[in-house]
Design a protein around this motif. Structure first.
Motif, short mmCIF file in Angstrom:
data_model
loop_
_atom_site.label_atom_id
_atom_site.label_comp_id
_atom_site.label_asym_id
_atom_site.label_seq_id
_atom_site.Cartn_x
_atom_site.Cartn_y
_atom_site.Cartn_z
N PHE A 165 0.84 -1.21 0.00
CA PHE A 165 0.00 0.00 0.00
C PHE A 165 0.88 1.25 0.00
O PHE A 165 0.58 2.24 0.66
CB PHE A 165 -0.99 -0.02 1.17
CG PHE A 165 -0.38 -0.19 2.55
CD1 PHE A 165 0.04 -1.43 3.00
CD2 PHE A 165 -0.23 0.90 3.39
CE1 PHE A 165 0.62 -1.58 4.27
CE2 PHE A 165 0.34 0.76 4.66
CZ PHE A 165 0.76 -0.49 5.09
N CYS A 273 9.87 -5.77 9.26
CA CYS A 273 9.62 -4.36 8.95
C CYS A 273 10.94 -3.65 8.67
O CYS A 273 11.86 -3.70 9.49
CB CYS A 273 8.88 -3.69 10.10
SG CYS A 273 8.60 -1.94 9.78
N PRO A 274 11.04 -2.94 7.55
CA PRO A 274 12.32 -2.29 7.22
C PRO A 274 12.62 -1.05 8.04
O PRO A 274 13.71 -0.51 7.95
CB PRO A 274 12.14 -1.91 5.73
CG PRO A 274 10.68 -1.75 5.56
CD PRO A 274 10.04 -2.75 6.48
N TRP A 325 2.65 -1.51 18.89
CA TRP A 325 3.30 -1.61 17.56
C TRP A 325 2.58 -0.75 16.54
O TRP A 325 3.18 0.08 15.86
CB TRP A 325 3.36 -3.09 17.17
CG TRP A 325 3.07 -3.49 15.75
CD1 TRP A 325 1.90 -4.01 15.27
CD2 TRP A 325 3.97 -3.48 14.62
NE1 TRP A 325 2.02 -4.31 13.93
CE2 TRP A 325 3.28 -4.00 13.51
CE3 TRP A 325 5.29 -3.09 14.46
CZ2 TRP A 325 3.84 -4.12 12.24
CZ3 TRP A 325 5.86 -3.21 13.18
CH2 TRP A 325 5.15 -3.71 12.10
N LYS A 329 3.97 2.83 14.79
CA LYS A 329 4.16 2.94 13.34
C LYS A 329 3.41 4.12 12.74
O LYS A 329 3.95 4.86 11.92
CB LYS A 329 3.65 1.66 12.65
CG LYS A 329 4.53 0.46 12.80
CD LYS A 329 5.74 0.55 11.93
CE LYS A 329 6.90 -0.08 12.64
NZ LYS A 329 8.18 0.24 12.04
N GLY A 341 6.19 5.89 10.60
CA GLY A 341 7.06 4.74 10.80
C GLY A 341 6.75 3.63 9.81
O GLY A 341 7.44 2.61 9.78
N CYS A 342 5.72 3.83 9.01
CA CYS A 342 5.33 2.82 8.01
C CYS A 342 5.50 3.41 6.63
O CYS A 342 5.08 4.54 6.37
CB CYS A 342 3.87 2.41 8.23
SG CYS A 342 3.29 1.29 6.93
N ILE A 343 6.12 2.63 5.73
CA ILE A 343 6.31 3.11 4.37
C ILE A 343 5.46 2.28 3.38
O ILE A 343 5.60 2.44 2.17
CB ILE A 343 7.81 3.12 3.98
CG1 ILE A 343 8.52 1.80 4.35
CG2 ILE A 343 8.53 4.24 4.73
CD1 ILE A 343 8.42 0.72 3.39
N GLY A 344 4.60 1.41 3.91
CA GLY A 344 3.63 0.72 3.08
C GLY A 344 4.16 -0.43 2.26
O GLY A 344 3.56 -0.80 1.24
N CYS A 345 5.27 -1.06 2.71
CA CYS A 345 5.85 -2.16 1.91
C CYS A 345 5.04 -3.44 1.98
O CYS A 345 5.20 -4.33 1.15
CB CYS A 345 7.28 -2.43 2.36
SG CYS A 345 7.39 -3.20 4.00
N GLY A 346 4.21 -3.57 3.02
CA GLY A 346 3.35 -4.75 3.14
C GLY A 346 4.01 -5.99 3.69
O GLY A 346 3.38 -7.05 3.79
N ARG A 347 5.28 -5.92 4.06
CA ARG A 347 5.97 -7.14 4.52
C ARG A 347 5.32 -7.70 5.79
O ARG A 347 5.18 -8.91 5.94
CB ARG A 347 7.45 -6.86 4.77
CG ARG A 347 8.30 -6.72 3.51
CD ARG A 347 9.75 -6.56 3.89
NE ARG A 347 10.65 -6.44 2.75
CZ ARG A 347 10.98 -5.31 2.16
NH1 ARG A 347 10.44 -4.16 2.59
NH2 ARG A 347 11.83 -5.28 1.16
N CYS A 348 4.91 -6.81 6.70
CA CYS A 348 4.31 -7.33 7.94
C CYS A 348 3.01 -8.06 7.64
O CYS A 348 2.65 -9.01 8.34
CB CYS A 348 4.07 -6.19 8.94
SG CYS A 348 3.01 -4.88 8.31
S1 SF4 Z 1 3.87 -2.19 5.81
FE1 SF4 Z 1 4.41 -3.21 7.74
S2 SF4 Z 1 6.50 -3.95 7.41
FE2 SF4 Z 1 6.14 -2.38 5.84
S3 SF4 Z 1 6.85 -0.44 6.75
FE3 SF4 Z 1 4.64 -0.61 7.21
S4 SF4 Z 1 4.57 -1.55 9.25
FE4 SF4 Z 1 6.65 -1.94 8.44
#
Ligand code: SF4
Ligand code: SF4
Length: 374
Positions: A165, A273-274, A325, A329, A341-348
């Protein structure tokens, strides 16, 4: 810098990897390892995941074969650049008493600079976030040594996953900040080639040394179509308007129990999370050898001991840890570092074993605002 664009062939990319390697860089990039696209050492184009894509959704990850030979035809790797810039375990110092006298040794840094190849726009934002935390205030010497001199070669994302996202967090899928990386590549697949632009003087100098041709209107048009297609392919979104304040305001809302109902407190999300940067510093003593290693390791706000104060942990319940958490973020990170604190990579989302999705959690809080005390 060179924003108008040059065109680099696949062979040209191979030459780029080999030449920066020859200059002494440790080149890291995506490769297929154990049915995952991971970040690992790269020595040429042959190491890249040719024709391999990924499927990522809540709690699920798989690689898939693509019908083309795309080298960067996936969303995000199954690990993070953080692993190399801020490693999971770092020995800070060792103390030994060989002849009765205490000797303190600080491990030498690997002084080989790294080149990160294939960094996505979201992961560039993650690096900038880490820079704010680990460089801009009190610099972390280990991070500074690794990060300073790192060469960043970004590749625009054209195949976002269902977990992504980045557009909602204004970080991707296309690299917009031209100085965010030394070189920025867009992979074009009809006739396999890369549109490449430089973002720094170092990138411009590298580009000068490569066999490129001038980008045509057709190349630029193809990249623009691809950019739009990538943005259109993003299926997940999050309305962040007022979210930071809302999460603070709703900290006692009983809906948090429902939001975190299935959370195992495993900490996978924080490890993947990066931007998560919490660590614990521990002494590993070997009494027989007369030696003590002081080690820094990744920690997680999901660990019970993480909130241990005199007499016990202040976040004993799993929902209270999940709230910590999520709130950090999307809310209190702004207070600390003036950014999300979130860049939207979706890994979590992908790597949560029970498929908890932070965007759905935020939406649930948004939908249940003002509903009582936890
Ligand atoms: S999407 Fe999840 S893993 Fe990615 S930056 Fe946001 S909180 Fe961290
Ligand atoms: S949200 Fe998922 S990944 Fe994170 S601690 Fe809970 S179960 Fe583990």
């Amino acid at each position: 810098m060179g924003t108008s664009g040059r065109v680099l062939s696949v062979d040209g990319l191979d030459s780029l990897i080999r030449s920066i390697s020859a200059e002494g860089y440790r080149v890291l990039g995506p490769s297929v390892v154990d049915d995952l696209i991971r970040i690992t050492d790269i020595s040429g184009v042959a190491d890249l995941p040719a024709g391999v894509g990924d499927v990522q959704t809540a709690g699920k990850y798989a690689i898939r074969q693509r019908s083309d030979g795309a080298l960067f035809g996936f969303a995000t790797p199954a690990d993070t650049w953080k692993k190399y810039m801020f490693p999971p375990r770092v020995r800070l110092q060792s103390i030994a008493v060989p002849d009765g006298d205490e000797v303190v040794e600080h491990p030498p840094q690997d002084d080989r600079p790294v080149a990160l190849l294939g960094v996505r726009a979201c992961d560039l934002a993650a690096l900038r976030t880490h820079d704010r935390v680990l460089l801009d205030r009190v610099p972390d010497t280990d991070y500074a040594a690794r990060r300073t001199g790192a060469l960043l070669i970004a590749v625009d994302c054209h195949t976002p996953a269902d977990s992504c996202f980045c557009a909602s967090m204004t970080t991707g899928p296309t690299v917009r900040e031209e100085n965010a990386a030394d070189l920025i590549l867009t992979e074009l697949l009809d006739e396999h080639r890369f549109l490449v632009r430089s973002g720094t003087e170092q990138g411009a100098a590298l580009l000068e040394g490569l066999a490129t041709t001038e980008a045509t209107d057709e190349d630029t048009r193809a990249a623009a179509i691809q950019e739009q297609a990538a943005t259109d392919a993003l299926t997940k979104s999050l309305d962040t308007t007022g979210l930071a304040d809302l999460l603070k305001q709703e900290r006692n809302n009983p809906i948090w129990k429902q939001v975190a109902e299935t959370c195992l407190s495993c900490g996978n999300c924080t490890m993947m999370c990066p931007t998560c940067f919490c660590v614990s510093v521990e002494d590993e003593a070997d009494a027989l050898a007369g030696r003590d290693d002081r080690v820094r390791r990744w920690s997680s706000c999901f660990e019970l001991d993480y909130s241990y104060l005199h007499g016990g942990s202040i976040r004993e319940s799993i929902p209270s840890r999940y709230r910590q958490w999520l709130s950090h973020k999307f809310s209190t990170w702004w207070d600390q570092f003036d950014t999300s604190g979130c860049i939207g990579c979706g890994r979590c989302v992908t790597w949560c074993p029970v498929g908890i999705d932070v965007t759905e959690s935020c939406k649930t809080i948004q939908e249940h605002q003002g509903q009582g005390l936890m």
